[in-house]
Design a protein around this motif. Sequence first.
Motif, PDB file in Angstrom:
ATOM      1  N   LYS A  83       0.834  -1.208   0.000  1.00 48.35           N
ATOM      2  CA  LYS A  83       0.000   0.000   0.000  1.00 48.35           C
ATOM      3  C   LYS A  83       0.867   1.256   0.000  1.00 48.35           C
ATOM      4  O   LYS A  83       0.491   2.275  -0.571  1.00 48.35           O
ATOM      5  CB  LYS A  83      -0.984  -0.008   1.173  1.00 48.35           C
ATOM      6  CG  LYS A  83      -0.383  -0.146   2.563  1.00 48.35           C
ATOM      7  CD  LYS A  83      -1.513  -0.144   3.587  1.00 48.35           C
ATOM      8  CE  LYS A  83      -1.002  -0.152   5.020  1.00 48.35           C
ATOM      9  NZ  LYS A  83      -0.335  -1.420   5.416  1.00 48.35           N
ATOM     10  N   ILE A 132      -5.637   1.866   2.834  1.00 48.22           N
ATOM     11  CA  ILE A 132      -6.244   1.236   1.658  1.00 48.22           C
ATOM     12  C   ILE A 132      -7.618   1.842   1.296  1.00 48.22           C
ATOM     13  O   ILE A 132      -7.837   2.177   0.127  1.00 48.22           O
ATOM     14  CB  ILE A 132      -6.278  -0.297   1.836  1.00 48.22           C
ATOM     15  CG1 ILE A 132      -4.833  -0.830   1.810  1.00 48.22           C
ATOM     16  CG2 ILE A 132      -7.092  -0.964   0.724  1.00 48.22           C
ATOM     17  CD1 ILE A 132      -4.667  -2.270   2.169  1.00 48.22           C
ATOM     18  N   PRO A 133      -8.535   2.057   2.256  1.00 48.61           N
ATOM     19  CA  PRO A 133      -9.818   2.663   1.865  1.00 48.61           C
ATOM     20  C   PRO A 133      -9.638   4.034   1.206  1.00 48.61           C
ATOM     21  O   PRO A 133     -10.324   4.362   0.240  1.00 48.61           O
ATOM     22  CB  PRO A 133     -10.579   2.789   3.189  1.00 48.61           C
ATOM     23  CG  PRO A 133      -9.933   1.799   4.097  1.00 48.61           C
ATOM     24  CD  PRO A 133      -8.501   1.724   3.681  1.00 48.61           C
ATOM     25  N   LEU A 188      -6.992   4.993  -0.528  1.00 53.69           N
ATOM     26  CA  LEU A 188      -6.414   4.795  -1.857  1.00 53.69           C
ATOM     27  C   LEU A 188      -7.488   4.349  -2.852  1.00 53.69           C
ATOM     28  O   LEU A 188      -7.497   4.758  -4.013  1.00 53.69           O
ATOM     29  CB  LEU A 188      -5.277   3.770  -1.790  1.00 53.69           C
ATOM     30  CG  LEU A 188      -4.061   4.222  -0.961  1.00 53.69           C
ATOM     31  CD1 LEU A 188      -3.101   3.066  -0.736  1.00 53.69           C
ATOM     32  CD2 LEU A 188      -3.349   5.394  -1.647  1.00 53.69           C
ATOM     33  N   VAL A 189      -8.398   3.511  -2.376  1.00 52.73           N
ATOM     34  CA  VAL A 189      -9.483   3.052  -3.245  1.00 52.73           C
ATOM     35  C   VAL A 189     -10.368   4.237  -3.646  1.00 52.73           C
ATOM     36  O   VAL A 189     -10.784   4.374  -4.799  1.00 52.73           O
ATOM     37  CB  VAL A 189     -10.300   1.940  -2.544  1.00 52.73           C
ATOM     38  CG1 VAL A 189     -11.574   1.622  -3.321  1.00 52.73           C
ATOM     39  CG2 VAL A 189      -9.444   0.676  -2.388  1.00 52.73           C
ATOM     40  N   GLN A 190     -10.612   5.125  -2.693  1.00 55.22           N
ATOM     41  CA  GLN A 190     -11.421   6.319  -2.979  1.00 55.22           C
ATOM     42  C   GLN A 190     -10.705   7.230  -3.989  1.00 55.22           C
ATOM     43  O   GLN A 190     -11.334   7.775  -4.896  1.00 55.22           O
ATOM     44  CB  GLN A 190     -11.716   7.070  -1.669  1.00 55.22           C
ATOM     45  CG  GLN A 190     -12.560   8.321  -1.827  1.00 55.22           C
ATOM     46  CD  GLN A 190     -13.974   8.037  -2.348  1.00 55.22           C
ATOM     47  OE1 GLN A 190     -14.490   6.936  -2.194  1.00 55.22           O
ATOM     48  NE2 GLN A 190     -14.585   9.031  -2.993  1.00 55.22           N
TER      49      GLN A 190
END
Lengths: 182, 719
Positions: free
Chosen positions: B160, B179-180, B182-184
């Motif tokens: 990550k 991670i959340p 980065l996904v956004q």
Amino acid sequence: MTGAFLAALEKVGGVAVCCGTLQQAVACLAERVRGPLLLPPSPSLQRLDLAGQLRAAGVEVVSADFHQRAPAAGAGLTGANFAIAATGTVVLESTAEATRLATTLPEQHFVLLDPRKIVADSSAAVPLLRQLHARLPQTFLAYITGPSRTADIERVLTIGVHGPKELYVLLCEGVSDDLLES
Amino acid sequence: MSKQRSRQYKARIDQALAAPRLQETLHRFADAYLASRENAFAGHDFQALRAGIAAMKDDVRDRREEYLAQFTRNAEAAGATVTLARTAEEANAYIVSLARQRGVRLVVKSKSMASEEIHLNRALQEAGIEALETDLGEWIIQLAGQRPSHMVMPAIHMTKEEVAELFGKVTGKVEPAAIPHLVQVAREQLRQGYLNAGMGISGANIAVAETGGLALITNEGNARLVATLPKIHVALVGIEKLVPTLEDAHRVIDVLPKNATGQLITSYVSWIRGAVPCGEGRKELHIVLLDNGRGALAESPHCRDALRCIKCGACANVCPVYQTVGGHVFGHIYISAIGIILTAFFHGLENAAELVRACIGCRACVAVCPSGIDLESIILHLREVLGEEEGIGAGKALVFKRIMRNRALFHTMIRTASLLQKPVTRGERTIRHLPLFFAGLTEWRSLPAIADRPLRDQWSGIAQRVEKPRYKVAFFAGCLNDFVYPELGRDLVKVLNHLGVTVSFPREQNCCGVPALYSGDRETATVLAEQNVAALLAGNPDFVVTTCPTCTMALQRDFVDLLRDHPRWAARAEQLAAITIDVSRFIVEKLDGGSMLQGLAAPEKVTYHDSCHLKRGAGVWREPRRLLADSGFELVEMAHADRCCGFGGSYSFTSHPDIARHILNDKVVDIEKSGATCVAMDCPGCLMQIRGGLDKQEKPVRAAHTLQLLAELLPPEKS
């Protein structure tokens, strides 16, 4: 069958809301919808005048100009042709572009599902799939199982990458018992 | 052999081995995968499901012209434009020219291994068209300028933190490595791409001949956007994705997500047929059916089963070599076991040459393949083809062709070697160090010395007293039992005599031929097969028992295959295969030995290591456990009991000792964690590897062949 569907849906991160009446479903939507709600054409929802009821409940309903309105919409509402209990899957004929926009771009997707439309598994789904193919010359059929997800970074499951972050299935008897109608 | 190619490949291995985080990530992933896969298949009959896929895919392969025509007819009737691209160049040219004609500047793509296969992004870029990957993993590696290291999870090799750095370059900000978040970031950054792009390009998991439609099996939802928003949708589809009917499509859908990621089903399955509405008009749907070597693969009798592949990536998930070096080393575009085969046919044998040798042959992939592809056998065949094309190396050729085929000479040379090693062993049975340039071989494991007297020279002195024998069996010892562990032969006689069986040792038996065969020298393997069939059947034994599972596979499988077309040998090879049996199965099934040995052992904690070829070749794993448990040992299972120990014959000596060493270390860790004081196994190769590793690392755990443990329970031999 409904129990199995609910259990499977919960496992994939979908939220089921059992609504005794359509009024309850409308109230549930009014409470949860964030931002404009895309309501693409749907025979069952039109018959029940969902748009009117939702507007009366204070929801901003979008039922035209989908291409323009979709990117900024907060939610989409659709019916379902049928659902598959074993996997918690909603099957939605999405050939109309508006249906696809309403179920791909916003962060929330609400499905109004009559529990009588739940079939057991994929082998029960195939004959229905075939009939849906036979009805239209072009088809876009969608199996939707929970919200959009990814595990592409360090294999950590994360919800809501490109598609809806939230999937609600509102179970409400009396919507439609026609497995080919959405 | 290309020396430069080999050097570059070795450098890539070294680089991967120097990245412990990669191994950690892949090991963690492998453990999680096995657990979720097991849950996903709970209550399902995996064997039946995969037999169904295999039969369906074979039918499609044989009648592909017919199904292709049916698919094309139906897709065109629904308004799609279908084209068949024979090569990567043809596919790229079609897509690039379409994009140019329509004035497309930006293309959004969902994940497609076929597009990686043909280097579509490069072709688009060269034409001045930007291609934006929208699958999260694909976007990450596109930003990093890399290629996928896994078919399903392209960026599994990255952390990550690395992803955060890449995303930071796009947004111009410092992005936290959560991670959340980065996904956004990906969601926001890519969203405008769908809206701006003039063309969406996807692959397809399935092409249904019955409907002329495609099915896309996805989780992120990007493929739905790629197929919905731009006016033009191009689907690039390998012709092996064809299935006849919607029922057949469901065979794939019911298995692929379970076997790929342990999901019952993915978030989305999209069934797309024809030119669906788009804006005021209709979408333009182009389906590019890709051959690019698939037709040739379909015509290869040895390799064609590879076309059954549904691209689930499971062969990588369970592969110890993949877990050790990752997909950038153990792969070309397609990775791992299936990748070796597809690379050979899609990208040329020269691109697969090193990979063909990198397979350790543990058959873990064969056990989880959802299409029942015997990947190991196909890889072995490719090794033979390479052996014929490139040669197998002068040293090996000399040993196999000039020495091994002449049994007397071969065995004399091993005896001589036992004398030459004396200064190294100083009277011990284990070699801990070797002088000079051989030193590498004992750096990470001790090696056993060659025995002073091989089993064949001891045999006449082993007394056998069995009144009214229940069976007369012949013992096929294999080289390790004969020359390195002759004491195992004595143990075998002791145990079998106790159970009422007499054992003979046919002196004309030679090496089983596996080292030659696995090195690509089929000719030597065939000569050795003939010698062994003759030797073993000569005494007309009731059974031929084995203590080495690789030899067992040679006798049961390879000899039959090697001698299939020899009128003089074919039937005899079949006959030998039918009476060949691993000794633990023999004791359990034919002698009911468990009850005869009942309760003899002290309750020592023993863990069991499954040898690859015993469990996944001969199908034996319950039997030795039962013998140990019945005898009174306390059997404790280690984690990954059936994971390879890293021996692999010459794999751990000459071809890939560095990878073998890492796989061994994993095994030593698992053994130690089990808390057992002894690890049992039924393979002299595993014994050499594991005993050597435990000894070198000074672990207080004994490694023993099951037969040795059983023999120790019986009263001493009287001779």
